[in-house]
Motif scaffolding. Structure first.
Motif, mmCIF file in Angstrom:
data_model
loop_
_atom_site.group_PDB
_atom_site.id
_atom_site.type_symbol
_atom_site.label_atom_id
_atom_site.label_comp_id
_atom_site.label_asym_id
_atom_site.label_seq_id
_atom_site.Cartn_x
_atom_site.Cartn_y
_atom_site.Cartn_z
ATOM 1 N N ASP A 60 0.817 -1.219 0.000
ATOM 2 C CA ASP A 60 0.000 0.000 0.000
ATOM 3 C C ASP A 60 0.850 1.269 0.000
ATOM 4 O O ASP A 60 0.524 2.245 -0.661
ATOM 5 N N ASP A 61 1.959 1.251 0.758
ATOM 6 C CA ASP A 61 2.825 2.434 0.822
ATOM 7 C C ASP A 61 3.332 2.806 -0.569
ATOM 8 O O ASP A 61 3.377 3.980 -0.938
ATOM 9 N N LEU A 63 1.983 2.027 -3.568
ATOM 10 C CA LEU A 63 0.917 2.514 -4.432
ATOM 11 C C LEU A 63 0.511 3.927 -4.040
ATOM 12 O O LEU A 63 0.229 4.767 -4.880
ATOM 13 N N LYS A 64 0.535 4.201 -2.726
ATOM 14 C CA LYS A 64 0.135 5.516 -2.247
ATOM 15 C C LYS A 64 1.154 6.575 -2.687
ATOM 16 O O LYS A 64 0.791 7.648 -3.151
ATOM 17 N N ARG A 65 2.430 6.213 -2.564
ATOM 18 C CA ARG A 65 3.463 7.183 -2.937
ATOM 19 C C ARG A 65 3.389 7.498 -4.432
ATOM 20 O O ARG A 65 3.533 8.650 -4.844
ATOM 21 N N PHE A 66 3.138 6.473 -5.250
ATOM 22 C CA PHE A 66 3.015 6.696 -6.691
ATOM 23 C C PHE A 66 1.818 7.597 -6.982
ATOM 24 O O PHE A 66 1.902 8.518 -7.803
ATOM 25 N N ASN A 67 0.723 7.337 -6.282
ATOM 26 C CA ASN A 67 -0.479 8.152 -6.457
ATOM 27 C C ASN A 67 -0.200 9.610 -6.074
ATOM 28 O O ASN A 67 -0.596 10.542 -6.762
ATOM 29 N N ASP A 68 0.538 9.817 -4.970
ATOM 30 C CA ASP A 68 0.880 11.177 -4.533
ATOM 31 C C ASP A 68 1.740 11.885 -5.572
ATOM 32 O O ASP A 68 1.576 13.082 -5.832
ATOM 33 N N GLU A 69 2.686 11.131 -6.178
ATOM 34 C CA GLU A 69 3.618 11.765 -7.112
ATOM 35 C C GLU A 69 3.005 12.037 -8.472
ATOM 36 O O GLU A 69 3.338 13.001 -9.140
ATOM 37 N N THR A 70 2.111 11.147 -8.932
ATOM 38 C CA THR A 70 1.626 11.252 -10.309
ATOM 39 C C THR A 70 0.132 11.487 -10.429
ATOM 40 O O THR A 70 -0.364 11.832 -11.501
ATOM 41 N N GLY A 71 -0.629 11.232 -9.337
ATOM 42 C CA GLY A 71 -2.082 11.349 -9.410
ATOM 43 C C GLY A 71 -2.736 10.157 -10.087
ATOM 44 O O GLY A 71 -3.937 10.159 -10.356
ATOM 45 N N ILE A 72 -1.933 9.097 -10.367
ATOM 46 C CA ILE A 72 -2.498 7.915 -11.014
ATOM 47 C C ILE A 72 -2.794 6.861 -9.958
ATOM 48 O O ILE A 72 -1.958 6.557 -9.110
ATOM 49 N N LYS A 73 -4.012 6.320 -10.029
ATOM 50 C CA LYS A 73 -4.400 5.267 -9.093
ATOM 51 C C LYS A 73 -3.962 3.928 -9.682
ATOM 52 O O LYS A 73 -4.157 3.680 -10.872
ATOM 53 N N VAL A 74 -3.328 3.103 -8.858
ATOM 54 C CA VAL A 74 -2.841 1.814 -9.360
ATOM 55 C C VAL A 74 -3.704 0.685 -8.829
ATOM 56 O O VAL A 74 -4.009 0.627 -7.642
ATOM 57 N N VAL A 75 -4.127 -0.178 -9.744
ATOM 58 C CA VAL A 75 -4.852 -1.381 -9.348
ATOM 59 C C VAL A 75 -3.943 -2.564 -9.664
ATOM 60 O O VAL A 75 -3.553 -2.755 -10.815
ATOM 61 N N GLN A 303 13.662 4.682 -9.547
ATOM 62 C CA GLN A 303 14.225 5.646 -8.588
ATOM 63 C C GLN A 303 14.942 4.889 -7.473
ATOM 64 O O GLN A 303 14.345 4.030 -6.833
ATOM 65 N N PRO A 304 16.230 5.203 -7.207
ATOM 66 C CA PRO A 304 16.988 4.442 -6.216
ATOM 67 C C PRO A 304 16.326 4.373 -4.850
ATOM 68 O O PRO A 304 16.291 3.303 -4.231
ATOM 69 N N ASP A 305 15.757 5.478 -4.363
ATOM 70 C CA ASP A 305 15.214 5.403 -2.998
ATOM 71 C C ASP A 305 13.946 4.571 -2.947
ATOM 72 O O ASP A 305 13.675 3.896 -1.959
ATOM 73 N N VAL A 306 13.148 4.566 -4.052
ATOM 74 C CA VAL A 306 11.967 3.706 -4.092
ATOM 75 C C VAL A 306 12.414 2.243 -4.072
ATOM 76 O O VAL A 306 11.900 1.427 -3.298
ATOM 77 N N ALA A 307 13.401 1.916 -4.916
ATOM 78 C CA ALA A 307 13.888 0.537 -4.990
ATOM 79 C C ALA A 307 14.482 0.093 -3.663
ATOM 80 O O ALA A 307 14.247 -1.042 -3.213
ATOM 81 N N ALA A 308 15.233 0.989 -3.005
ATOM 82 C CA ALA A 308 15.861 0.623 -1.736
ATOM 83 C C ALA A 308 14.812 0.392 -0.650
ATOM 84 O O ALA A 308 14.885 -0.576 0.110
ATOM 85 N N GLN A 309 13.808 1.274 -0.614
ATOM 86 C CA GLN A 309 12.750 1.105 0.401
ATOM 87 C C GLN A 309 11.973 -0.182 0.179
ATOM 88 O O GLN A 309 11.615 -0.880 1.126
ATOM 89 N N LEU A 310 11.705 -0.478 -1.109
ATOM 90 C CA LEU A 310 10.994 -1.720 -1.423
ATOM 91 C C LEU A 310 11.785 -2.922 -0.922
ATOM 92 O O LEU A 310 11.234 -3.860 -0.364
ATOM 93 N N CYS A 311 13.097 -2.893 -1.132
ATOM 94 C CA CYS A 311 13.953 -3.990 -0.693
ATOM 95 C C CYS A 311 13.906 -4.141 0.812
ATOM 96 O O CYS A 311 13.808 -5.245 1.339
#
Lengths: 370, 311
Positions: A60-61, A63-75, A303-311
């Motif tokens: 969820d984190d 998908l939420k961050r992507f939504n905040d950055e782009t305004g696109i909802k991910v399913v 994005q490195p920080d997205v990839a690192a957080q995911l890991c």
């Protein structure tokens, strides 16, 4: 009954005749082919991004961050195997997805079947952040169709408190089958199980020689009485509770279980004679409804920080070098997440082997049935 | 089906105020109605069955005639090679295992279900019956996958069952990863179907016959075998076939509970369609064999599962 009424029998005969006429006239139809017609997209399509991914690759984190950055909802929908995903994509003519997460060997299959959009590298930001060995994979030279997002290897997770000698290689299973008897599971995957045995016998994980495959099958029949079950999932609770001593599994799953293991009894090892190594990627199908959103998603994951957080959160290894360097040392030095280079060098990617698929399947059915 | 006398809604024209011509028209309207009524009633179900059952089955049949077909290939029926494959010993073994699991589960359900249905249908207070039946159906409201996972937790070596056994100083049982676990898991899943059908049959049991049998000196066991069982035979047949048909196609419990030798026909079909092999033609021929087997079972049900109790 009067004779002007429709009996069930007559109704069935009539409709069966009508339907068989329909199918006979359509002889020569093509099984599940994706049409090449261009997809019409609307403004509404651009606000939602449908992705088809593996369980445990998004949360969820994210998908939420992507939504905040782009305004696109991910399913996000999830699949359990590459074959399942491919069958669904082909049967449904591509479906609604704009991003799919196939593994390397499936990418080449999808390219062959002309299912994928060739990526416009001028729209991608951060490909240089990837380790160099991921920038030109055999399955997709030059990353023309796919962008790697996670990688891992197949190996053994084991209970180090109950096994006096730690497993280092595949032959451990045969040497210690008395101790492991009915307390180990292997993957429910024909290519992984036969591949590992082939590797132990000194052959390729991707052997196409029926004699070698037969030898591997025979070797496995010796191990069979000691195998509790073939499971890709559902071994996790049993190994956490101590009922299983060892399980063959993917490193991504092993790392999640190790994270949950309160008393630090579980260890993961990539067998020293080599194993299978896989890369999961991001691709855009030709039928994508939201191509713009799909590129935004790929750039987001790069994005490195997205990839690192995911890991850190979901425990899968990123192919992103900059992200790797940002990881805390205890994660970076985890041998289960990042196995030593010397072993990785002996690992192989699973290659599609359609010519001998039937040979593999035949031995697999025998193994699981005998 | 409607009979001509049932058209009470149509005002019956009396010869006194109607001429011959309108009478004919009414007759015409009637025959149209006769035609339209069954059509209107049958069309939704018929279209549904035709599109979603009959048509796909015919498509699968067509696919089953193509050897080695994969997604993307042109469908070009060319023979029965796929059907010959089904009869190889290795696949017959898989079919045999499915039948074994299905038969065993049916037996478990029958043995466990009959006393329960008998108690609910004959001995439990009338006002509690519906509630008791509801209680039996409740497990069906949870996901079957969830139930299988629960059985793993219950049956594993340090699971619920063995924790209880060892705390009572009894030897632990090795239940998981073998056929016993499959019978337990599937028996649990399909017991409600058996109980519901047996209940319907046992509820109608003629008690006077049991009394007569006792009066004439039959032992309870004799009464049971000679009076109760024959009267409830249709229910036993219907329940057993329903459970058998359902379990024949189930692969979740065998996969998760049955251990290393657990390949069933449904899993084999799954492997042909969604597994690495992708041999859709062979998968289709296996499906046709399964459909045929189930059809035979249903035909038997229609023939012998007559609802009127035999006396």
């Amino acid at each position: 009954m009067t004779n002007d009424q429709y009996t069930r029998r007559r109704f069935l005969v009539a409709s069966a005749a009508a339907l068989s006429g329909l199918t006979l006239s359509s002889c020569g139809w093509t099984l599940a082919k994706v049409s090449g017609a261009p997809i019409k997209t609307t403004a509404a399509d651009r606000k939602v991004l449908y992705i088809y991914t593996w369980a445990g690759y998004t949360d969820d984190d994210l998908l939420k961050r992507f939504n905040d950055e782009t305004g696109i909802k991910v399913v996000a929908d999830v699949f359990g195997s590459n074959e399942e995903m491919l069958a669904k994509i082909e049967a449904a003519g591509g479906g609604e997805y704009s991003i799919i997460y196939p593994s390397d060997y499936t990418v080449s299959k999808m390219v062959e079947k002309a299912l994928l959009t060739e990526l416009d590298h001028s729209l991608l930001i951060g490909l240089d952040n990837l380790f160099s060995r991921f920038r030109d994979p055999i399955a997709d030279p030059g990353l023309r169709y796919s962008v790697p997002m996670a990688w891992g290897a197949t190996g053994l997770i084991y209970n180090s408190q109950k096994l006096n000698i730690a497993p280092l290689d595949w032959d451990y299973l045969w040497a210690h089958k008395q101790d492991l008897s009915k307390r180990m599971t292997l993957l429910d995957d024909v290519r992984e199980v036969l591949g590992a045995t082939l590797k132990m016998l000194g052959y390729s994980y991707n052997s196409t020689d029926p004699q070698e495959i037969k030898q591997a099958y025979e070797k496995l029949t010796q191990l069979k009485p000691a195998i509790a079950s073939f499971k890709t999932d559902a071994w996790q609770n049993e190994i956490l509770s101590g009922d299983l001593l060892l399980a063959m599994c993917f490193s991504s799953d092993a790392n999640k279980v190790i994270q949950e293991d309160k008393d630090n009894k579980l260890q993961f090892v990539v067998p020293h004679s080599g194993s299978s190594i896989w890369t999961d990627t991001l691709v855009i199908p030709k039928t994508a409804r939201n191509v713009e959103g799909a590129y935004a998603w790929i750039n987001f994951i790069l994005q490195p920080d997205v990839a690192a957080q995911l890991c850190e959160r979901l425990r899968f290894a990123p192919p992103n070098e900059v992200a790797y360097n940002q990881l805390p040392p205890e994660i970076r030095n985890s041998p289960s997440l990042f196995p030593p280079e010397s072993i990785l060098a002996k690992c192989e990617s699973i290659a599609p082997l359609e010519q001998v698929a039937e040979v593999y399947d035949n031995y697999w059915t025998r193994l699981k049935s005998g | 089906m409607s009979t001509p006398t049932s058209h009470s809604s149509i005002p019956n024209p009396t010869p006194s105020d109607e001429s011959l011509e309108p009478n004919l028209q009414v007759g015409k309207r009637r025959s149209w109605k006769k035609l339209l009524e069954p059509l209107a009633l049958l069309a939704p179900g018929g279209i549904w069955l035709g599109l979603l059952l009959l048509l796909p089955t015919l498509l699968i049949f067509e696919l089953s005639l193509v050897p080695n077909i994969r997604p993307g290939d042109v469908v070009n029926p060319s023979g029965l090679k796929n059907y010959l494959l089904v009869f190889q010993p290795i696949y017959l073994q898989v079919v045999w295992r499915s039948v074994y699991f299905a038969f065993g589960t049916t037996l478990v359900c029958l043995l466990l279900g009959f006393p329960v249905a008998y108690w609910i249908g004959q001995m439990a207070p009338q006002r509690w019956r519906n509630l008791l039946l509801l209680g039996f159906v409740l497990p069906l409201w949870t996901s079957s996958l969830l139930r299988s996972y629960a059985w793993i937790t219950i049956l594993r070596p340090t699971g619920v069952v063995n924790t209880i056994l060892t705390s009572l100083k009894l030897p632990a049982l090795d239940l998981l990863n073998q056929s016993a676990a499959v019978f337990i898991g599937m028996g649990y899943s399909y017991l409600p179907y058996m109980v519901l059908i047996l209940y319907a049959s046992i509820e109608k049991l003629d008690k006077r016959l049991l009394e007569a049998s006792a009066d004439l000196g039959a032992y309870p066991m004799q009464s049971f075998w000679k009076v109760t069982v024959p009267q409830t035979m249709p229910g036993i047949a219907a329940g057993s076939l329903l459970v058998f048909i359902n379990t024949l196609g189930d692969f979740v419990d065998p996969e998760l509970l049955g251990g290393a030798s657990s390949m069933t026909i449904s899993r084999l079909i799954y492997n042909q369609f969604l597994g690495a092999t992708q041999n859709w033609g062979f998968g289709s021929s296996l499906s046709m064999v399964l459909i045929l087997a189930v059809s035979i079972a249903i035909a038997l049900l229609i023939k012998y599962g007559d609802r009127t109790p035999q006396r």
